[in-house]
Design an enzyme around this catalytic site. Sequence first.
Site, mmCIF file in Angstrom:
data_model
loop_
_atom_site.group_PDB
_atom_site.id
_atom_site.type_symbol
_atom_site.label_atom_id
_atom_site.label_comp_id
_atom_site.label_asym_id
_atom_site.label_seq_id
_atom_site.Cartn_x
_atom_site.Cartn_y
_atom_site.Cartn_z
ATOM 1 C CD GLU A 1 -1.621 -2.816 9.250
ATOM 2 O OE1 GLU A 1 -1.091 -1.706 8.977
ATOM 3 O OE2 GLU A 1 -2.435 -3.403 8.507
ATOM 4 C CG HIS B 1 -1.848 -1.214 1.203
ATOM 5 N ND1 HIS B 1 -2.227 -1.872 2.345
ATOM 6 C CD2 HIS B 1 -2.446 -1.845 0.172
ATOM 7 C CE1 HIS B 1 -3.038 -2.871 2.006
ATOM 8 N NE2 HIS B 1 -3.180 -2.880 0.693
ATOM 9 C CG HIS C 1 0.700 -3.423 5.438
ATOM 10 N ND1 HIS C 1 -0.133 -3.163 4.379
ATOM 11 C CD2 HIS C 1 1.314 -4.599 5.162
ATOM 12 C CE1 HIS C 1 -0.046 -4.143 3.498
ATOM 13 N NE2 HIS C 1 0.823 -5.031 3.948
ATOM 14 C CD GLU D 1 -0.594 0.833 4.272
ATOM 15 O OE1 GLU D 1 -1.834 0.783 4.153
ATOM 16 O OE2 GLU D 1 0.127 -0.177 4.319
HETATM 17 ZN ZN ZN Z 1 -1.553 -1.598 4.285
#
Ligand code: ZN
Length: 370
Positions: A332, A164, A256, A167
């Site tokens: 994350e 992504h 992420h 990010e």
């Molecule tokens: Zn992500």
Amino acid sequence: MTLTIDGAFDGGNIAVVGVGHDSAELTIRHDSNGPWFQWFYFRVRGGAGRDLTLRIVNASLSAYPDGWNGYRACVSADNETWRRTDTRYADGVLEIRHRADSDTVWFAFFAPYDLARHARFLGRAGRNPAVAVKAIGRSVDGRDITALSLGEGDRQVWLLGRQHSGETMASWWMEGALDRLLGGDSVSAELRRIARIHLVPLVNIDGAARGNLRGNAAGIDLNRQWHAPDPHTAPEVAAVIAAMSETGVAFCLDVHGDETIPHVFIDGCDADPLATRAQVAGVETFKAVLLKASSAFQTAVGYPVTYGGEGAPGMCNRAVARRFGGIGLTLEMPFNDSLEPPDPIAGWSPAASSQLGRDCLDAVLAALTG
Ligand code: ZN
């Protein structure tokens, strides 16, 4: 004189609705060919000495509007050093207020990490004789997908960043991880002795260039394609899987940022009903060691329980664990701040992301040997 506002540069994203002497109404562009938006990155010129009020008027329609609650925008006078500034979210509008101390001021969702910095990172790594730099495939727009490999062991470790593209904390994480791997402390030396470590620091390189939050150039969420990537619309994932197929995968960490959750957390392949006992144990070991290595990490808060339903088989950590039998993890980090502990000046930052990249290596080694 009115302000001049634009995002017409690598990774930039903004559209100007209206602009005045010290204020502007703005919108964030959609990802190219995709439905999401939240990443913004723009510069304001001609505002020195003024109290700027910048209103992003489509904030409530963004991919994760809950992420604006309590959010503080990133600001920089030199496009290098970033801090947080006064931001409020009300009536669907994200309002950023900032006293401009210089003619040009930069604003972003998180400290940007552009393709020029990515190229310098690859160049620095490539000058080290211990690191092999390889283009493992091409993106939709024809850019190289690059892997960095080092270590002499036979256990294959894969570290992935920025599926992504917005990010960017994942890129700062990669800098910390590689710096430590090359630094020669006892943990990184042991890891390099027993493992071959492959870093793919910028999987969604087109999204990074285009200023996308999430999708690649074809508008695809790459982290939902890992069970069966289409080589035309998700060549970035197909390239990584092809490279993994040449080595196998004992351990894969996919890095992420999460727009809404103010914590660092792990989602592991242990949540997959098909996970083996060894995979479950590997995830547990990783988390237990990271808790000791990093004050920013915690395990009390993670994805909501509903997360990962129908999309789960296409997520990297699940699909790679199923396909190759190793340990698969998603890491994350927050966009705004971590509550372990909060940083009132910088929020969650490049430095915090980089430190987490360093700290994770203790946990990678333990998961491989535990
Ligand atoms: Zn992500």
